[in-house]
Every structure is written in C-alpha cells, then in structure tokens.
Design an enzyme around this catalytic site. Structure first.
Site, PDB file in Angstrom:
ATOM      1  N   HIS A 185       1.451   4.002   7.664  1.00  9.62           N
ATOM      2  CA  HIS A 185       1.678   4.518   6.278  1.00  9.62           C
ATOM      3  C   HIS A 185       2.257   6.180   6.306  1.00  9.62           C
ATOM      4  O   HIS A 185       2.124   6.762   7.437  1.00  9.62           O
ATOM      5  CB  HIS A 185       0.063   4.717   5.528  1.00  9.62           C
ATOM      6  CG  HIS A 185      -0.396   3.440   5.406  1.00  9.62           C
ATOM      7  ND1 HIS A 185      -1.390   2.912   6.264  1.00  9.62           N
ATOM      8  CD2 HIS A 185      -0.148   2.393   4.529  1.00  9.62           C
ATOM      9  CE1 HIS A 185      -1.777   1.757   5.840  1.00  9.62           C
ATOM     10  NE2 HIS A 185      -1.210   1.447   4.913  1.00  9.62           N
ATOM     11  N   ASP A 220      -0.763   7.386  10.151  1.00  8.90           N
ATOM     12  CA  ASP A 220      -1.451   6.584  10.923  1.00  8.90           C
ATOM     13  C   ASP A 220      -0.786   5.617  11.675  1.00  8.90           C
ATOM     14  O   ASP A 220      -1.289   4.890  12.295  1.00  8.90           O
ATOM     15  CB  ASP A 220      -2.758   5.937  10.071  1.00  8.90           C
ATOM     16  CG  ASP A 220      -1.863   4.908   8.957  1.00  8.90           C
ATOM     17  OD1 ASP A 220      -0.815   4.805   8.981  1.00  8.90           O
ATOM     18  OD2 ASP A 220      -2.769   4.441   8.266  1.00  8.90           O
ATOM     19  N   SER A 250       1.028  -1.181  -0.012  1.00  5.51           N
ATOM     20  CA  SER A 250      -0.060  -0.006   0.049  1.00  5.51           C
ATOM     21  C   SER A 250       0.759   1.292  -0.056  1.00  5.51           C
ATOM     22  O   SER A 250       0.393   2.366  -0.546  1.00  5.51           O
ATOM     23  CB  SER A 250      -0.899   0.081   1.269  1.00  5.51           C
ATOM     24  OG  SER A 250      -0.300   0.068   2.378  1.00  5.51           O
TER      25      SER A 250
END
Length: 238
Positions: A192, A189, A18
């Site tokens: 990330h 967070d 991601s």
C-alpha cells in the site's frame, strides 16, 4: 415561481481496490484530487479493499452510473490483488489473461453507460517490496503471497489492455522504479502507498486528468459576486 434548475456537479469516479479505498485518507491521492477540483467536480470513491477484477466486473453495474450527472473521468486501479500467487492466495488470484480481459470488459461496460474511452484511465499496480510485505503476511500467519516480478507482469498486461481498449494508462510499476530509484519510500507496508506514494500518484494522475477537467466551470457564483441586495438574482440564475 418557475421550477428551479437543479445544480449538477460533474463526477470523477475512482474505481479500484484498497489503494483506491484508502485514497481519501489524510494525504491520500484521492483527497488531493478533491482539493484540486473543489466547486468544479465531485470525486467519488468506489474503492473496494481486497477486490480483484473478477469481482469488480461483477459489482460494477451496481456502482456506475452513480447518478445522472455527467462523468468527466473514471480511474480503474486494479492488479495488486489479481497478481497474488495462486498457490499462496487462490482467493484473490486472477490469471493474467483473465485479468486483461476483465479490464477490457470494464471498459466496454463504462462505454455502454456513456463514458467515452478518452475519459477512462487505467492505473497499474505499484511495485511490491517483498521484504516488507512478507512481514505483513507473517503477522497474519501466511507466507509471502506476492512477488514484484509478477506484479510487473500484471502491470504490463494492464498497459497492453489499455492500448487495446483505447484508454489512457498510468504505469506506476514502471515509473516508481525508473532509473533504479528506491521505490520503498512510496510504500507503507510493501504494497500500500505511503504519504510519498500518494503524492506520487496524485501528481502523475493529475497530468492525465488536467486536460479532461480544465474546462469545468466554477459552480455557483463566487461569494463576492453575489448581489447583497437581491441575492436571488445571482444565485438562482442559470
């Protein structure tokens, strides 16, 4: 009229989880690379959110090569999911030794497709801010499923695998914590990247990429160099 010679853009392929998938968002590190390489190279995002190296190794033959264009560099950016705690997140967890072997297998495959070792760059997972990531986990009804110390073990394994494979490596886990700095500013967070984190990756990755792409020419003539009376003479030449 003879057949036109097709214009081929060289490629940089970003392969990862991601953190790579999100790299083309506003202020993302991938977007910054695209900006630096305009008219010189295609930057191709092959980030797969949630993936670990076990799954990445399986899908890689479906992803590379993208086309017959030359590959100037490939980044391999995994570990943030592999390092998930086995008892808390067995789906994404990959044992440390397997993680290392998977990375080396990825290099072997890329080399088999004509990518030189010198054009492959590993990126380690960044450090994990446990307090912030725990909040994200609790919102999803799960306990904290990663630890910064474990992420560090996977980062170290990534660095070692890079050395054994003869490829370059960007050790984010170490650099973002260098001299005891507050690495929370690099994370949105706890896991990330924030805008500052994306900038950090872009700047440090560029120091590794620059020599690999410095000789790439500007593709197609600058508009001011096009002959207005006979544009074909400028635009159709090799």
């Amino acid at each position: 009229m003879s057949a036109l010679k097709r214009v081929i853009w060289p490629q940089i392929i970003l392969f990862g989880d991601s953190i790579t998938q999100f790299a083309f968002q506003a202020n993302g590190w991938g977007s910054e690379l695209c900006h630096k390489l305009e008219r010189k190279c295609d930057v191709i995002n092959r980030g797969l959110s949630g993936y670990n190296t076990r799954w990445a190794k399986i899908v890689l033959p479906r992803i590379v090569p993208v086309s017959d264009a030359p590959i100037s560099a490939v980044t391999v950016f995994f570990g943030a999911n592999d390092c998930a705690l086995e008892d808390k997140n067995p789906t994404q967890h990959v044992p440390l030794q397997e993680f290392s072997e998977n990375l080396k297998d990825i290099v072997r495959f890329l080399v088999s497709k004509g990518v030189s070792n010198d054009n492959i760059i590993f990126i380690t997972p960044p450090p994990l801010l446990e307090a912030d990531w725990e909040k994200e986990c609790l919102l999803k009804g799960s306990p904290l499923n990663r630890l910064n110390s474990v992420a560090g073990q996977y980062a170290q394994a990534c660095v070692q695998a890079a050395g054994e494979s003869g490829v370059d490596v960007l050790d984010l886990w170490t650099l973002m914590q260098k001299d005891g700095q507050d690495f929370s500013v690099y994370l949105s967070d706890g896991l990330h990247l924030s805008d500052k984190g994306n900038q950090f990756v872009a700047e440090h990755l560029w120091t590794l990429l620059e020599r690999r792409v410095s000789d790439l020419p500007f593709i197609l003539p600058y508009w001011g160099d096009v002959d207005p009376k006979c544009p074909e003479s400028s635009l159709l030449c090799d």
